[in-house]
Design a protein around this motif. Structure first.
Motif, PDB file in Angstrom:
ATOM      1  N   VAL A 129      21.124  58.218-108.158  1.00 45.56           N
ATOM      2  CA  VAL A 129      20.488  57.004-108.687  1.00 45.56           C
ATOM      3  C   VAL A 129      20.569  57.068-110.215  1.00 45.56           C
ATOM      4  CG1 VAL A 129      18.342  55.701-108.810  1.00 45.56           C
ATOM      5  CG2 VAL A 129      18.944  56.881-106.708  1.00 45.56           C
ATOM      6  N   ASP A 143      17.312  53.262-113.167  1.00 44.67           N
ATOM      7  CA  ASP A 143      16.660  52.895-111.912  1.00 44.67           C
ATOM      8  C   ASP A 143      15.532  53.855-111.568  1.00 44.67           C
ATOM      9  OD1 ASP A 143      18.210  50.730-111.619  1.00 44.67           O
ATOM     10  OD2 ASP A 143      19.602  51.592-110.165  1.00 44.67           O
ATOM     11  N   GLN A 144      15.703  55.114-111.966  1.00 43.13           N
ATOM     12  CA  GLN A 144      14.652  56.078-111.647  1.00 43.13           C
ATOM     13  C   GLN A 144      13.402  55.836-112.488  1.00 43.13           C
ATOM     14  OE1 GLN A 144      15.712  60.105-110.505  1.00 43.13           O
ATOM     15  NE2 GLN A 144      17.860  59.606-110.782  1.00 43.13           N
ATOM     16  N   GLU A 175      11.787  52.728-111.070  1.00 45.83           N
ATOM     17  CA  GLU A 175      11.117  52.986-109.796  1.00 45.83           C
ATOM     18  C   GLU A 175       9.635  53.268-110.001  1.00 45.83           C
ATOM     19  OE1 GLU A 175      12.909  55.991-107.445  1.00 45.83           O
ATOM     20  OE2 GLU A 175      11.386  55.846-105.891  1.00 45.83           O
ATOM     21  N   SER A 176       9.368  54.119-110.997  1.00 45.94           N
ATOM     22  CA  SER A 176       7.972  54.455-111.260  1.00 45.94           C
ATOM     23  C   SER A 176       7.194  53.223-111.697  1.00 45.94           C
ATOM     24  CB  SER A 176       7.910  55.532-112.339  1.00 45.94           C
ATOM     25  OG  SER A 176       6.595  55.792-112.710  1.00 45.94           O
TER      26      SER A 176
END
Lengths: 314, 346
Positions: B112, B116-117, B120-121
């Motif tokens: 990923v 995007d990581q 995500e959070s």
């Protein structure tokens, strides 16, 4: 704060120097680059593309129809106009092989998709949820212990007629065969995926995902599944090969598609009685089956190498 | 440091075990500590002393089974993290408590992109329009000192170096402006220069954002430069709890003394390094005696009979050692000693 900046800008310089210029490298691009290094996989991909295109486009370009009977031209040996000869009803074998490829490949792809879907689902569930592990893996063992061919024969005998009646002869048997191949070939995938999930689950990035409050569902779909993609891809390629062979075996036993829907296995079955008279009738579809299976296996091999980040980052 | 009477996090009597095939491992045994708002708390101890498990237990990040949080409370903003339901806990994880892991090479998802990581959070805790979240991710990368962040957002973790990845991890942990940042040996896997940069970065960020930090490490040098207060852990228990300057000036627990004595110094060049003789305790049996006694130069018969309880020895310090049983200083002791007495009964 000046220290980090100095260091970081050096890193950028290094990255630009070692990478392919300022252009951004994507994961897909890297996979393709690595895939191209595998010569067998490239050849396999070409062969598979050729067979696929020939099956789906070829029949439109052929001067002969696959089902048109020309009794005067029956049992011909290979000639320039009929490279694989004709069958006992005078139908051109090249045209029939092409049309046969359509169903064989369609069956292979759909059955593979079903089997990979089943295998991945069961593997992920078993690997991720410890409580389901025992039950699902014993189920997998159970399916592995089933003698597949007799089982197939029984299922086909039992359900063929009712399915034919509901969905028509072609669709009914197509669904039946896809279903049967699918549910009898997911076990290997499930085992491999389970093992992979068990390893990935232990990795820190999964704990990190939990630590930012990601839901379990998203942990599975965003973090675990994409990381077991490479064994799944390999399983898919191998599953396709298995599906082609199983479909051939079924048709060869006369339990597959009816003879007016040629498939490679069906062509073999029909041709075996004439093997002394027109051997090319058997050789053609036989070679096509082998070629497809081998090329798909090579593609799977290349994909596995290309998707493995450890090999890719070289 | 702002002196806040109510701590942002109060942990009492945390007990975590792992039920393994070889028997029960008593990883964390009755750990209690407070974390004041804005404070940097250093947690030191050797491998297997329960530092990480303690902090993971707070957010219930340890795998259960085999792990099991037997007892304890972790009061964070008035709620007990250990008994709240998973949905509420998820809002705390990443939202109010950020976590940085030890190894940046394995703690980012390899397939990923970095952007995007981070998103995500944000998406979990402050869902908004994708574009706004991308913008915030960009801001975070700038905050942790990553150059040309627009390009880095689209990078996969394997395209970044270890130091850059750890910065990304920090960015993820900080994404939702947490009240507490737990850093689990975040510099152990990095080389010394990057270590120093990450330390500087966290120091700066703490001043800028004012969150409390729990910094797990076994590097006493790191502790000296960064933290306000030190917790020393041994055998799953806290053996000393002291302000950092007092800890260095005068360690009270024999284990802390041993740790500090084993630090090489510039003047002791050529001398043999001092070490603490013996092996860390086997955690497979519940501590009935002082777990440091077999290695302790000052051990006496009581140490083998009873497990010392963490008790206040001054207004700011707590030590778990029978040597300090006799209160040296007066004031605010009466109830603490009483607590100690209850502990003896167990």
């Amino acid at each position: 704060m000046t220290e980090p900046k100095v260091h970081a800008s050096r890193e950028v310089v290094a990255a630009t120097a070692s990478g392919a210029g300022p252009k951004h490298r994507s994961l897909r691009g890297d996979v393709w680059r690595q895939f191209r290094r595998h010569k067998g996989a490239l050849v396999g991909l070409c062969a598979f593309m050729f067979v696929t295109v020939a099956s789906f486009v070829g029949p439109y370009l052929m001067p002969y129809d696959a089902v048109e009977i020309d009794i005067k031209m029956r049992n011909l040996s290979p000639t320039w106009s009929h490279p694989l000869g004709t069958d006992n009803l005078g139908r051109d074998m090249v045209a029939r092989s092409m049309v046969g490829g359509r169903i064989s490949l369609l069956v292979a792809i759909t059955a593979m998709a079903l089997s990979v879907f089943l295998g991945t689902t069961i593997g992920v569930l078993a690997g991720f949820f410890k409580r389901l592990d025992g039950v699902l893996m014993r189920l997998t063992d159970l399916f592995l212990a089933l003698p597949v061919l007799p089982l197939l024969l029984v299922i086909i005998m039992l359900f063929r007629d009712s399915l034919r009646a509901t969905f028509g002869p072609e669709q009914g048997i197509f669904m039946l065969i896809v279903f049967i191949i699918g549910i009898t070939s997911w076990m290997q995938t499930a085992r491999v995926v389970r093992g992979e999930v068990l390893t990935i689950k232990q990795q820190e990035f999964v704990a990190a995902a939990h630590s930012i409050g990601t839901r379990r569902r998203n942990v599975i779909f965003r973090h675990i599944l994409p990381n077991c993609l490479s064994p799944v891809m390999v399983a898919a390629a191998l599953g396709m090969a298995v599906a082609i062979i199983t479909e051939s075996a079924l048709s060869f036993l006369g339990l597959g598609f009816p003879s007016d829907f040629p498939t490679w296995g069906r062509l073999l079955y029909d041709g075996k009685d004439f093997i002394n008279l027109t051997p090319m009738r058997v050789v053609g579809p036989g070679v096509l089956i082998s070629l497809t299976v081998i090329s798909v296996n090579f593609i799977g091999d290349g994909l596995r190498d290309a998707l493995d980040p450890k090999l890719r980052s070289r | 440091m702002t002196v806040d009477p109510t701590p942002v996090l109060r942990v009492t009597d945390l007990t975590t075990r792992f039920n393994t095939q070889d028997g029960t491992v008593h990883a964390v045994n009755g750990v209690s500590f407070d974390l004041a708002d804005g404070e940097v708390l250093g947690v030191v101890g050797e491998s297997g002393s329960g530092k990480s498990v303690t902090m993971m237990s707070l957010l219930r990040l340890i795998p259960t089974p085999p792990g099991e949080i037997l007892a304890g409370q972790a009061i964070f903003e008035g709620d007990d993290l250990l008994s709240m339901d998973l949905g509420d806990l998820r809002k705390v994880r990443g939202g109010k408590v950020g976590f940085i892991f030890q190894d940046p090479m394995t703690s980012l998802n390899p397939v990923v992109t970095v952007g995007d990581q981070i998103v995500e959070s944000l998406a979990v805790h402050q869902p908004g329009r994708r574009k706004a979240m991308r913008l915030r991710a960009l801001e975070l990368l700038q905050l942790v000192g990553i150059p040309s962040p627009e390009e880095r957002l689209r990078c996969y973790p394997y395209e970044l170096s270890g130091g850059m990845r750890q910065r990304v991890m920090i960015a993820i942990a900080l994404a939702c402006n947490p009240k507490v940042l737990v850093a689990d040996e975040p510099t152990t896997a990095l080389d010394v220069t990057i270590q120093a940069q990450i330390l500087e970065l966290v120091k700066g960020l703490r001043e800028k954002l004012g969150m409390a930090v729990i910094w797990i490490t076994h590097d006493l040098g790191v502790v000296a430069g960064l933290v306000d207060r030190v917790l020393v852990m041994y055998g799953g228990q806290i053996v000393e709890d002291a302000p950092v300057d007092e800890f260095y000036a005068q360690p009270r627990h024999p284990y802390s003394q041993g740790l500090l004595a084993s630090l090489p110094s510039a003047t002791s060049r050529g001398d043999k390094l001092v070490n603490i003789q013996g092996q860390p305790p086997d955690l497979r049996s519940a501590p009935a005696s002082c777990s440091f006694a077999p290695r302790c130069p000052h051990a006496f018969d009581r140490c083998d009979r009873e497990n010392p309880v963490l008790a206040a020895v001054s207004a700011t310090r707590k030590v778990a050692c029978w040597l300090d049983e006799v209160p040296v200083l007066v004031g605010a002791q009466s109830d603490e000693t009483a607590k100690g007495q209850v502990g003896h009964g167990r």
